[in-house]
Design a protein around this motif. Structure first.
Motif, PDB file in Angstrom:
ATOM      1  N   LEU A  47       0.822  -1.208   0.000  1.00  0.00           N
ATOM      2  CA  LEU A  47       0.000   0.000   0.000  1.00  0.00           C
ATOM      3  C   LEU A  47       0.859   1.262   0.000  1.00  0.00           C
ATOM      4  N   HIS A  48       1.949   1.253   0.756  1.00  0.00           N
ATOM      5  CA  HIS A  48       2.832   2.418   0.778  1.00  0.00           C
ATOM      6  C   HIS A  48       3.566   2.586  -0.549  1.00  0.00           C
ATOM      7  N   LEU A  49       3.938   1.488  -1.172  1.00  0.00           N
ATOM      8  CA  LEU A  49       4.564   1.571  -2.502  1.00  0.00           C
ATOM      9  C   LEU A  49       3.569   2.108  -3.531  1.00  0.00           C
ATOM     10  N   THR A  50       2.308   1.721  -3.413  1.00  0.00           N
ATOM     11  CA  THR A  50       1.263   2.240  -4.295  1.00  0.00           C
ATOM     12  C   THR A  50       1.063   3.731  -4.045  1.00  0.00           C
ATOM     13  N   ASP A  51       1.067   4.136  -2.774  1.00  0.00           N
ATOM     14  CA  ASP A  51       0.969   5.564  -2.442  1.00  0.00           C
ATOM     15  C   ASP A  51       2.084   6.345  -3.130  1.00  0.00           C
ATOM     16  N   GLY A  52       3.301   5.823  -3.041  1.00  0.00           N
ATOM     17  CA  GLY A  52       4.439   6.493  -3.647  1.00  0.00           C
ATOM     18  C   GLY A  52       4.318   6.571  -5.154  1.00  0.00           C
ATOM     19  N   ALA A  53       3.848   5.503  -5.764  1.00  0.00           N
ATOM     20  CA  ALA A  53       3.686   5.491  -7.220  1.00  0.00           C
ATOM     21  C   ALA A  53       2.640   6.511  -7.658  1.00  0.00           C
ATOM     22  N   LEU A  54       1.580   6.637  -6.900  1.00  0.00           N
ATOM     23  CA  LEU A  54       0.532   7.606  -7.243  1.00  0.00           C
ATOM     24  C   LEU A  54       0.978   9.036  -6.967  1.00  0.00           C
ATOM     25  N   TYR A  55       1.877   9.211  -6.025  1.00  0.00           N
ATOM     26  CA  TYR A  55       2.340  10.545  -5.661  1.00  0.00           C
ATOM     27  C   TYR A  55       3.165  11.183  -6.779  1.00  0.00           C
ATOM     28  N   VAL A  56       3.913  10.381  -7.513  1.00  0.00           N
ATOM     29  CA  VAL A  56       4.789  10.929  -8.553  1.00  0.00           C
ATOM     30  C   VAL A  56       4.083  11.118  -9.897  1.00  0.00           C
ATOM     31  N   VAL A  57       2.858  10.627 -10.035  1.00  0.00           N
ATOM     32  CA  VAL A  57       2.101  10.774 -11.274  1.00  0.00           C
ATOM     33  C   VAL A  57       1.426  12.145 -11.274  1.00  0.00           C
ATOM     34  N   PRO A  58       1.501  12.902 -12.374  1.00  0.00           N
ATOM     35  CA  PRO A  58       0.810  14.197 -12.420  1.00  0.00           C
ATOM     36  C   PRO A  58      -0.685  14.012 -12.172  1.00  0.00           C
ATOM     37  N   GLN A  59      -1.214  14.864 -11.330  1.00  0.00           N
ATOM     38  CA  GLN A  59      -2.618  14.724 -10.932  1.00  0.00           C
ATOM     39  C   GLN A  59      -3.515  15.655 -11.744  1.00  0.00           C
ATOM     40  N   MET A  60      -4.591  15.104 -12.220  1.00  0.00           N
ATOM     41  CA  MET A  60      -5.632  15.876 -12.888  1.00  0.00           C
ATOM     42  C   MET A  60      -6.896  15.668 -12.075  1.00  0.00           C
ATOM     43  N   PRO A  61      -7.888  16.526 -12.247  1.00  0.00           N
ATOM     44  CA  PRO A  61      -9.120  16.340 -11.461  1.00  0.00           C
ATOM     45  C   PRO A  61      -9.676  14.922 -11.618  1.00  0.00           C
ATOM     46  N   ASP A  62      -9.955  14.318 -10.494  1.00  0.00           N
ATOM     47  CA  ASP A  62     -10.539  12.972 -10.402  1.00  0.00           C
ATOM     48  C   ASP A  62      -9.625  11.847 -10.883  1.00  0.00           C
ATOM     49  N   SER A  63      -8.397  12.149 -11.298  1.00  0.00           N
ATOM     50  CA  SER A  63      -7.520  11.083 -11.790  1.00  0.00           C
ATOM     51  C   SER A  63      -7.078  10.162 -10.664  1.00  0.00           C
ATOM     52  N   LEU A  64      -6.841  10.736  -9.475  1.00  0.00           N
ATOM     53  CA  LEU A  64      -6.430   9.902  -8.349  1.00  0.00           C
ATOM     54  C   LEU A  64      -7.527   8.917  -8.002  1.00  0.00           C
ATOM     55  N   TYR A  65      -8.767   9.390  -7.964  1.00  0.00           N
ATOM     56  CA  TYR A  65      -9.871   8.480  -7.661  1.00  0.00           C
ATOM     57  C   TYR A  65     -10.056   7.469  -8.789  1.00  0.00           C
ATOM     58  N   LYS A  66      -9.971   7.947 -10.008  1.00  0.00           N
ATOM     59  CA  LYS A  66     -10.232   7.082 -11.165  1.00  0.00           C
ATOM     60  C   LYS A  66      -9.185   5.981 -11.304  1.00  0.00           C
ATOM     61  N   TYR A  67      -7.894   6.346 -11.204  1.00  0.00           N
ATOM     62  CA  TYR A  67      -6.827   5.369 -11.411  1.00  0.00           C
ATOM     63  C   TYR A  67      -6.292   4.792 -10.103  1.00  0.00           C
ATOM     64  N   GLY A  68      -6.308   5.602  -9.065  1.00  0.00           N
ATOM     65  CA  GLY A  68      -5.781   5.162  -7.779  1.00  0.00           C
ATOM     66  C   GLY A  68      -6.607   4.062  -7.150  1.00  0.00           C
ATOM     67  N   ARG A  69      -7.916   4.190  -7.251  1.00  0.00           N
ATOM     68  CA  ARG A  69      -8.794   3.186  -6.652  1.00  0.00           C
ATOM     69  C   ARG A  69      -8.512   1.804  -7.237  1.00  0.00           C
ATOM     70  N   ALA A  70      -8.285   1.740  -8.528  1.00  0.00           N
ATOM     71  CA  ALA A  70      -8.010   0.451  -9.185  1.00  0.00           C
ATOM     72  C   ALA A  70      -6.698  -0.140  -8.674  1.00  0.00           C
ATOM     73  N   LYS A  71      -5.703   0.726  -8.448  1.00  0.00           N
ATOM     74  CA  LYS A  71      -4.412   0.233  -7.946  1.00  0.00           C
ATOM     75  C   LYS A  71      -4.560  -0.314  -6.528  1.00  0.00           C
ATOM     76  N   TYR A  72      -5.314   0.383  -5.685  1.00  0.00           N
ATOM     77  CA  TYR A  72      -5.526  -0.104  -4.326  1.00  0.00           C
ATOM     78  C   TYR A  72      -6.337  -1.399  -4.329  1.00  0.00           C
ATOM     79  N   ASP A  73      -7.341  -1.468  -5.192  1.00  0.00           N
ATOM     80  CA  ASP A  73      -8.128  -2.706  -5.293  1.00  0.00           C
ATOM     81  C   ASP A  73      -7.251  -3.870  -5.746  1.00  0.00           C
ATOM     82  N   ALA A  74      -6.295  -3.607  -6.637  1.00  0.00           N
ATOM     83  CA  ALA A  74      -5.386  -4.657  -7.095  1.00  0.00           C
ATOM     84  C   ALA A  74      -4.494  -5.144  -5.951  1.00  0.00           C
ATOM     85  N   VAL A  75      -4.072  -4.235  -5.079  1.00  0.00           N
ATOM     86  CA  VAL A  75      -3.264  -4.628  -3.920  1.00  0.00           C
ATOM     87  C   VAL A  75      -4.086  -5.509  -2.990  1.00  0.00           C
TER      88      VAL A  75
END
Length: 123
Positions: free
Chosen positions: A40-68
């Motif tokens: 989960l912390h590695l996923t947090d770090g990976a999402l932190y370095v990706v440029p954020q656009m409105p709703d992109s964290l929810y849209k793409y981040g949720r899938a990454k957390y669900d995969a973990v």
């Protein structure tokens, strides 16, 4: 009468002092929790370095957390319940995070070592 009151409080103190070290059955075991928190912390770090656009964290981040969670055969609700249990045992959480820190540092070191190793030319 005072003797009974003293015995009552002595018994109460003994019962509260004898806390069980056993993890409840519906809580994720410590080793699995360490692995899950590391991912989960590695996923947090990976999402932190990706440029954020409105709703992109929810849209793409949720899938990454669900995969973990899927990788560790657990759910978000089980994780939250387990994390709540472990948060009531701060010494245990501190020990877990020492191990998590060591795992992440080892991954960083191996990545740095691999990036510094020159590639051999193909002949």
């Amino acid at each position: 009468m005072q003797k009974y009151i003293s015995l009552f409080f002595l018994g109460l103190i003994c019962l509260t002092a004898c806390e069980s070290k056993e993890v409840p059955r519906d809580v994720i075991p410590e080793q699995q929790m360490i692995s899950l928190l590391t991912d989960l912390h590695l996923t947090d770090g990976a999402l932190y370095v990706v440029p954020q656009m409105p709703d992109s964290l929810y849209k793409y981040g949720r899938a990454k957390y669900d995969a973990v969670f899927k990788k560790h055969h657990t759910t978000d609700a089980e994780f939250k319940k387990s994390f709540k249990y472990y948060s009531t045992h701060p010494d245990q959480v501190q020990d877990m995070y020492v191990k998590i820190d060591a795992i992440i540092k080892a991954k960083i070191d191996s990545t740095n070592k691999a990036s510094r190793t020159p590639l051999k030319p193909v002949q």
